[in-house]
Write a protein that holds these residues in place. Structure first.
Motif, PDB file in Angstrom:
ATOM      1  N   MET A  23      21.727  -6.064  18.400  1.00 23.12           N
ATOM      2  CA  MET A  23      20.432  -5.392  18.445  1.00 23.12           C
ATOM      3  C   MET A  23      19.385  -6.406  18.890  1.00 23.12           C
ATOM      4  N   ILE A  24      18.704  -6.139  19.998  1.00 29.54           N
ATOM      5  CA  ILE A  24      17.722  -7.074  20.520  1.00 29.54           C
ATOM      6  C   ILE A  24      16.331  -6.679  20.030  1.00 29.54           C
ATOM      7  N   ILE A  25      15.697  -7.606  19.338  1.00 26.42           N
ATOM      8  CA  ILE A  25      14.326  -7.433  18.857  1.00 26.42           C
ATOM      9  C   ILE A  25      13.494  -8.560  19.454  1.00 26.42           C
ATOM     10  N   ARG A  26      12.472  -8.196  20.191  1.00 23.88           N
ATOM     11  CA  ARG A  26      11.692  -9.196  20.908  1.00 23.88           C
ATOM     12  C   ARG A  26      10.346  -9.433  20.211  1.00 23.88           C
ATOM     13  N   ASN A  27      10.104 -10.688  19.831  1.00 31.45           N
ATOM     14  CA  ASN A  27       8.810 -11.019  19.228  1.00 31.45           C
ATOM     15  C   ASN A  27       8.128 -12.207  19.904  1.00 31.45           C
ATOM     16  N   ASN A  28       8.785 -12.779  20.914  1.00 25.93           N
ATOM     17  CA  ASN A  28       8.188 -13.884  21.684  1.00 25.93           C
ATOM     18  C   ASN A  28       7.712 -15.037  20.816  1.00 25.93           C
ATOM     19  N   PHE A  29       8.537 -15.440  19.860  1.00 26.11           N
ATOM     20  CA  PHE A  29       8.259 -16.588  18.981  1.00 26.11           C
ATOM     21  C   PHE A  29       7.035 -16.380  18.090  1.00 26.11           C
ATOM     22  N   ASN A  30       6.575 -15.157  17.948  1.00 23.54           N
ATOM     23  CA  ASN A  30       5.345 -14.876  17.193  1.00 23.54           C
ATOM     24  C   ASN A  30       5.569 -15.167  15.712  1.00 23.54           C
TER      25      ASN A  30
ATOM     26  N   ALA B 234      17.219 -15.875  13.888  1.00 22.17           N
ATOM     27  CA  ALA B 234      15.896 -16.299  14.346  1.00 22.17           C
ATOM     28  C   ALA B 234      15.976 -17.759  14.769  1.00 22.17           C
ATOM     29  N   SER B 235      16.014 -17.999  16.072  1.00 25.30           N
ATOM     30  CA  SER B 235      16.028 -19.379  16.578  1.00 25.30           C
ATOM     31  C   SER B 235      14.617 -19.796  16.959  1.00 25.30           C
ATOM     32  N   TRP B 236      13.685 -19.562  16.066  1.00 24.80           N
ATOM     33  CA  TRP B 236      12.276 -19.878  16.279  1.00 24.80           C
ATOM     34  C   TRP B 236      11.642 -20.035  14.895  1.00 24.80           C
ATOM     35  N   GLY B 237      10.459 -20.542  14.869  1.00 29.04           N
ATOM     36  CA  GLY B 237       9.775 -20.710  13.595  1.00 29.04           C
ATOM     37  C   GLY B 237       8.520 -21.544  13.759  1.00 29.04           C
ATOM     38  N   LEU B 238       8.039 -22.072  12.667  1.00 27.36           N
ATOM     39  CA  LEU B 238       6.783 -22.816  12.647  1.00 27.36           C
ATOM     40  C   LEU B 238       7.020 -24.187  12.037  1.00 27.36           C
ATOM     41  N   ASP B 239       6.981 -25.220  12.884  1.00 32.96           N
ATOM     42  CA  ASP B 239       7.140 -26.586  12.384  1.00 32.96           C
ATOM     43  C   ASP B 239       6.089 -26.881  11.332  1.00 32.96           C
ATOM     44  N   ASN B 240       6.524 -27.516  10.253  1.00 37.19           N
ATOM     45  CA  ASN B 240       5.655 -27.952   9.152  1.00 37.19           C
ATOM     46  C   ASN B 240       5.060 -26.795   8.347  1.00 37.19           C
TER      47      ASN B 240
ATOM     48  N   ASP C 271      14.596 -11.429   0.816  1.00 36.13           N
ATOM     49  CA  ASP C 271      15.235 -10.807  -0.339  1.00 36.13           C
ATOM     50  C   ASP C 271      15.398  -9.313  -0.111  1.00 36.13           C
ATOM     51  N   THR C 272      14.380  -8.695   0.456  1.00 38.56           N
ATOM     52  CA  THR C 272      14.447  -7.261   0.738  1.00 38.56           C
ATOM     53  C   THR C 272      15.560  -6.962   1.736  1.00 38.56           C
ATOM     54  N   LEU C 273      15.618  -7.736   2.812  1.00 40.08           N
ATOM     55  CA  LEU C 273      16.674  -7.555   3.805  1.00 40.08           C
ATOM     56  C   LEU C 273      18.046  -7.722   3.173  1.00 40.08           C
ATOM     57  N   GLY C 274      18.187  -8.752   2.354  1.00 43.35           N
ATOM     58  CA  GLY C 274      19.473  -9.018   1.731  1.00 43.35           C
ATOM     59  C   GLY C 274      19.907  -7.928   0.775  1.00 43.35           C
ATOM     60  N   GLN C 275      18.967  -7.369   0.049  1.00 42.21           N
ATOM     61  CA  GLN C 275      19.306  -6.323  -0.904  1.00 42.21           C
ATOM     62  C   GLN C 275      19.823  -5.063  -0.219  1.00 42.21           C
ATOM     63  N   HIS C 276      19.503  -4.909   1.046  1.00 43.80           N
ATOM     64  CA  HIS C 276      19.996  -3.756   1.811  1.00 43.80           C
ATOM     65  C   HIS C 276      21.195  -4.116   2.686  1.00 43.80           C
ATOM     66  N   GLY C 277      21.645  -5.391   2.621  1.00 46.49           N
ATOM     67  CA  GLY C 277      22.889  -5.764   3.267  1.00 46.49           C
ATOM     68  C   GLY C 277      22.790  -6.668   4.471  1.00 46.49           C
ATOM     69  N   ILE C 278      21.625  -7.242   4.730  1.00 44.22           N
ATOM     70  CA  ILE C 278      21.453  -8.087   5.907  1.00 44.22           C
ATOM     71  C   ILE C 278      21.316  -9.553   5.497  1.00 44.22           C
ATOM     72  N   LEU C 279      22.242 -10.396   5.967  1.00 42.43           N
ATOM     73  CA  LEU C 279      22.092 -11.842   5.837  1.00 42.43           C
ATOM     74  C   LEU C 279      21.254 -12.350   7.002  1.00 42.43           C
ATOM     75  N   ASN C 280      20.474 -13.379   6.772  1.00 43.29           N
ATOM     76  CA  ASN C 280      19.521 -13.837   7.777  1.00 43.29           C
ATOM     77  C   ASN C 280      19.732 -15.305   8.085  1.00 43.29           C
ATOM     78  N   ILE C 281      19.871 -15.602   9.375  1.00 45.81           N
ATOM     79  CA  ILE C 281      20.121 -16.962   9.833  1.00 45.81           C
ATOM     80  C   ILE C 281      18.861 -17.455  10.538  1.00 45.81           C
ATOM     81  N   ALA C 282      18.474 -18.691  10.266  1.00 45.63           N
ATOM     82  CA  ALA C 282      17.286 -19.251  10.897  1.00 45.63           C
ATOM     83  C   ALA C 282      17.519 -20.699  11.289  1.00 45.63           C
ATOM     84  N   ALA C 283      17.008 -21.061  12.453  1.00 49.77           N
ATOM     85  CA  ALA C 283      17.087 -22.436  12.948  1.00 49.77           C
ATOM     86  C   ALA C 283      15.918 -23.238  12.389  1.00 49.77           C
ATOM     87  N   THR C 284      16.199 -24.428  11.889  1.00 42.31           N
ATOM     88  CA  THR C 284      15.127 -25.266  11.392  1.00 42.31           C
ATOM     89  C   THR C 284      14.501 -26.079  12.526  1.00 42.31           C
TER      90      THR C 284
END
Length: 254
Positions: A89-96, A132-138, A152-165
């Motif tokens: 599923m592609i969700i586009r947020n342009n690093f927002n 999510a291979s994006w985020g906010l340094d510091n 927590d909300t996402l997880g409670q409905h069954g979605i694990l979330n991966i994020a790049a540091t």
């Protein structure tokens, strides 16, 4: 759910592996499936509030990440993703990283999973992981309480979330990073290793969960091509792809 800056959905290595909302008739200005989103056939763009998820410009990053998660395998062509047969599923947020926009981006995946759960799989989408291979340094978790709590909300409905540091060599415990400093049990924070196991990215005993290979990855690029790609942005989708692969053949108790 690949949340990034778009994707070349017609790349030959992604054919059959990109999710589309077949309950929606595209481009008719109606919410055909009643999920609260109009014309969300190809996914969702949280900036333009439509399904414009096609990559352009910097969107090559999203195409690269999608390739790592799920480029087709065993097709005698190019590269392979971690999970060969998948629906992304592609969700586009342009690093927002505006907190409201972040919630809107993740919210689309959540809505589809909630519908799936409520209808016993007759509608919606069985989203098992987000990347999510994006985020906010510091960035500090205390500055984004709604963003962090949403995992927590996402997880409670069954979605694990991966994020790049962060790609910076800093201790995220003290320097901060969003979202990888968020404390949710449903967020897996990933840093970058090279093929020798050397760390190139943020670290932190209470913030970063694991490191995986993101240095010198060869993956998809826009214009139906291929390119090198690296950093924590390349590491995280290896984990998202692995989670999808686990779900493809689970044991009865999984």
């Amino acid at each position: 759910a690949v949340i990034y800056d778009g994707c070349q959905v017609n790349h030959h290595e992604l054919q059959g592996n990109i999710w589309s909302n077949h309950a929606e008739n595209p481009n008719n200005a109606l919410d055909d499936d009643g999920n609260g989103y109009v014309d969300d056939y190809w996914g969702w763009n949280s900036n333009t509030l439509d399904d414009n998820v096609a990559a352009n410009g910097a969107g090559a990053h999203g195409t690269a990440v999608a390739g790592i998660v799920g480029a087709r395998g065993n097709n005698n062509t190019g590269v392979t993703g971690v999970s060969w047969n998948i629906k992304m599923m592609i969700i586009r947020n342009n690093f927002n990283t505006n907190e409201a926009n972040v919630l809107a981006a993740y919210g689309y995946a959540l809505k589809q999973r909630k519908i799936y759960n409520q209808t016993n799989g007759q509608a919606g989408a069985f989203v098992v992981a987000s990347n999510a291979s994006w985020g906010l340094d510091n960035g500090q978790a205390s500055q984004a309480p709604l963003w962090c709590a949403f995992y927590d909300t996402l997880g409670q409905h069954g979605i694990l979330n991966i994020a790049a540091t962060t790609n910076n060599n800093v201790n995220v415990n003290t320097a901060g990073d969003l979202p990888t400093s968020c404390p949710s049990d449903y967020l897996v924070s990933v840093t970058n290793l090279n093929r020798f196991g050397t760390l190139f990215g943020g670290y932190g005993s209470s913030t970063i969960d694991l490191g995986t290979f993101g240095d010198g990855v060869y993956t998809l690029a826009n214009n139906s091509s291929y390119s090198a790609f690296g950093g924590t942005s390349g590491a995280a989708p290896h984990v998202a792809g692995a989670i999808a692969l686990l779900y493809s053949a689970p044991c009865s108790g999984f």
